[in-house]
Design a protein around this motif. Structure first.
Motif, PDB file in Angstrom:
ATOM      1  N   VAL A 223       0.731  -1.512  -0.038  1.00 53.84           N
ATOM      2  CA  VAL A 223       0.113   0.014   0.115  1.00 53.84           C
ATOM      3  C   VAL A 223       0.909   1.184  -0.033  1.00 53.84           C
ATOM      4  N   ASN A 224       0.621   2.071  -0.880  1.00 56.00           N
ATOM      5  CA  ASN A 224       1.430   3.329  -1.390  1.00 56.00           C
ATOM      6  C   ASN A 224       0.893   4.738  -0.933  1.00 56.00           C
ATOM      7  N   LEU A 225       1.409   5.470  -0.204  1.00 55.14           N
ATOM      8  CA  LEU A 225       1.058   6.847  -0.029  1.00 55.14           C
ATOM      9  C   LEU A 225       1.860   7.856  -0.689  1.00 55.14           C
ATOM     10  N   ARG A 226       1.305   8.252  -2.163  1.00 53.17           N
ATOM     11  CA  ARG A 226       2.104   8.862  -2.987  1.00 53.17           C
ATOM     12  C   ARG A 226       2.406  10.227  -2.534  1.00 53.17           C
ATOM     13  N   ASP A 227       1.473  10.919  -1.833  1.00 58.23           N
ATOM     14  CA  ASP A 227       1.877  12.368  -1.369  1.00 58.23           C
ATOM     15  C   ASP A 227       2.751  12.317  -0.077  1.00 58.23           C
ATOM     16  N   VAL A 228       2.857  11.447   0.570  1.00 60.09           N
ATOM     17  CA  VAL A 228       3.637  11.226   1.930  1.00 60.09           C
ATOM     18  C   VAL A 228       5.023  11.010   1.331  1.00 60.09           C
ATOM     19  N   GLU A 229       5.315  10.129   0.421  1.00 60.12           N
ATOM     20  CA  GLU A 229       6.790   9.664   0.078  1.00 60.12           C
ATOM     21  C   GLU A 229       7.242  10.848  -0.765  1.00 60.12           C
ATOM     22  N   GLY A 230       6.086  11.510  -1.791  1.00 62.51           N
ATOM     23  CA  GLY A 230       6.476  12.486  -2.615  1.00 62.51           C
ATOM     24  C   GLY A 230       7.102  13.707  -1.957  1.00 62.51           C
ATOM     25  N   ARG A 231       6.662  13.833  -0.805  1.00 65.54           N
ATOM     26  CA  ARG A 231       7.096  15.173  -0.134  1.00 65.54           C
ATOM     27  C   ARG A 231       8.478  14.894   0.229  1.00 65.54           C
ATOM     28  N   SER A 232       8.832  13.907   0.632  1.00 67.62           N
ATOM     29  CA  SER A 232      10.358  13.658   1.003  1.00 67.62           C
ATOM     30  C   SER A 232      10.408  12.121   1.064  1.00 67.62           C
ATOM     31  N   ALA A 233      11.730  11.645   0.747  1.00 65.37           N
ATOM     32  CA  ALA A 233      11.842  10.131   0.658  1.00 65.37           C
ATOM     33  C   ALA A 233      12.250   9.896   2.098  1.00 65.37           C
ATOM     34  N   LEU A 234      12.447  10.994   2.985  1.00 69.28           N
ATOM     35  CA  LEU A 234      12.852  10.739   4.342  1.00 69.28           C
ATOM     36  C   LEU A 234      11.494  10.477   5.170  1.00 69.28           C
ATOM     37  N   LEU A 235      10.297  10.452   4.677  1.00 65.72           N
ATOM     38  CA  LEU A 235       9.213   9.850   5.026  1.00 65.72           C
ATOM     39  C   LEU A 235       8.592   8.617   4.696  1.00 65.72           C
ATOM     40  N   LEU A 236       9.598   7.880   4.171  1.00 64.83           N
ATOM     41  CA  LEU A 236       9.406   6.574   3.486  1.00 64.83           C
ATOM     42  C   LEU A 236       8.566   5.452   4.483  1.00 64.83           C
TER      43      LEU A 236
END
Length: 381
Positions: A223-236
């Motif tokens: 399951v992928n949260l595109r907006d969260v990861e897109g804001r910063s890779a540190l939010l992976l």
């Protein structure tokens, strides 16, 4: 809803919740019956995966019939008074590889450039497409050609950390879920409440022993949260590891004379999302288009540099990155609560889950301590 299907042929290894045992049991399928093969010799799925020949063990294990496949598959997941299927792994670490397909590489670049804003994604998608198009599809990750493409993209101002792991020498490998936290077929899958742009990721998941040997495969929804990861890779970590955000199943199909890594390499995955609003999304992912061979991904995950004494489950990444508009033109797809997601392949069956908020999915409470106490109470360890 649980669209639980398995090919007739195959040696299957999985788990069910047993009201009688008040905990999980190791099971296989024989004909239309579910057989409990839990024993003191192999009380966990992990123990069977560590054997020299897991398929031979499962094939010959005595066990006892505990119910009809269709009946158990139809029981409500989470009802502790009725048997139901769980994720087929137990003590294995759950790892995942990202950006292993050309198309998903492009979409990750778009996510990064859009900084998690789907409204900006369409314009960026067009620009990136003009610059690289499908030119990455046949490039071998880490090759001289990949290095030349990297230089060209840097010159265009389009280089990205996602393209670095996509065509560079080092694969992206991350921890997807905690041990025992994955959900299985028929369960609800969770979205973190902060996400407004998200999607399913249909993937093949390898079962790997502590020796680094691939012993079977199953399906997974990363399951992928595109907006969260897109804001910063540190939010992976925040984007990937949440309550009920990892689904694996329906069962591990063990390698034998009729199923091997060659079948994994040529697998074709289909995905369907059926929304309560009548929206239908169909997707397809071909393992033939993966940029890194599964053996390479396994060797980059486990080896002298990193050991997994209880083995691991390894998501191989996805080609699927939905761009079909659902509501607002240009903003593409995002989930709505109640979406029913079904991932299927010819050789591995189907995995179906329903989308909810992580905060609305059943809490994960049966951890390692509870599991060990349960096995000890049953005199299995």
């Amino acid at each position: 809803m649980n669209d639980f299907r398995l090919p007739e042929k195959g040696i299957y290894l999985g788990r069910i919740w047993s009201p009688e045992a008040e905990g999980p049991c190791v099971v296989t399928i024989r004909g239309e019956e579910v057989f409990d093969i839990t024993s003191r010799d192999a009380p966990t799925v992990r123990d069977i995966c560590e054997l020299d020949d897991p398929a031979a063990f499962v094939r010959s294990a005595a066990g006892r019939a505990v119910g009809h496949l269709e009946a158990i598959a139809g029981n409500k997941v989470g009802d502790l008074n009725r048997s139901h299927f769980l994720a087929p792994c137990d003590l294995q670490a759950v790892k995942a590889c990202g950006v292993t397909f050309a198309s998903s590489m492009v979409e990750r670049v778009i996510e990064e450039k859009a900084a998690g804003d789907p409204a900006r994604a369409q314009d960026i998608r067009a620009r990136v497409g003009e610059a690289i198009g499908g030119s990455l599809r046949n490039i071998k990750a880490g090759s001289d050609e990949a290095a030349r493409v990297k230089a060209a993209l840097i010159a265009e101002g389009l280089w990205s950390q996602y393209l670095e792991v996509g065509i560079g020498p080092d694969a992206e490998v991350f921890s997807k879920a905690q041990v025992l936290s994955s959900v299985g077929p028929g369960a609800e899958v969770g979205l973190h409440p902060i996400s407004r742009w998200n999607n399913p990721e249909p993937e093949i998941v390898l079962a790997v022993s502590s020796r680094g040997e691939i012993i079977g495969a199953t399906l997974g929804n990363d399951v992928n949260l595109r907006d969260v990861e897109g804001r910063s890779a540190l939010l992976l970590g925040k984007a990937k590891d949440n309550n009920a955000s990892c689904s694996i199943g329906p069962m591990i199909r063990l390698f034998d004379d009729g199923f091997s890594l060659a079948d994994v390499r040529s697998a074709e995955l289909d995905l369907t999302v059926n929304g309560e609003d009548g929206f239908v999304l169909n997707g397809h992912s071909s393992m033939r288009e993966i940029s890194r061979d599964p053996l390479d991904l396994v060797s980059q995950t486990i080896g002298r540099h990193h050991q997994y004494p209880d083995g691991l489950m390894l998501f191989l990444g996805t080609l699927f990155a939905p761009t079909q508009d659902r509501d607002v033109p240009g903003e593409g797809f995002t989930h709505k609560f109640g979406d029913v997601v079904t991932i299927s392949t010819r050789d591995l069956g189907s995995l179906t889950n329903t989308v909810r908020l992580s905060t609305d999915c059943p809490e994960w409470t049966f951890g390692l301590a509870a599991f060990m106490r349960n096995l000890a109470r049953r005199r299995l360890i």
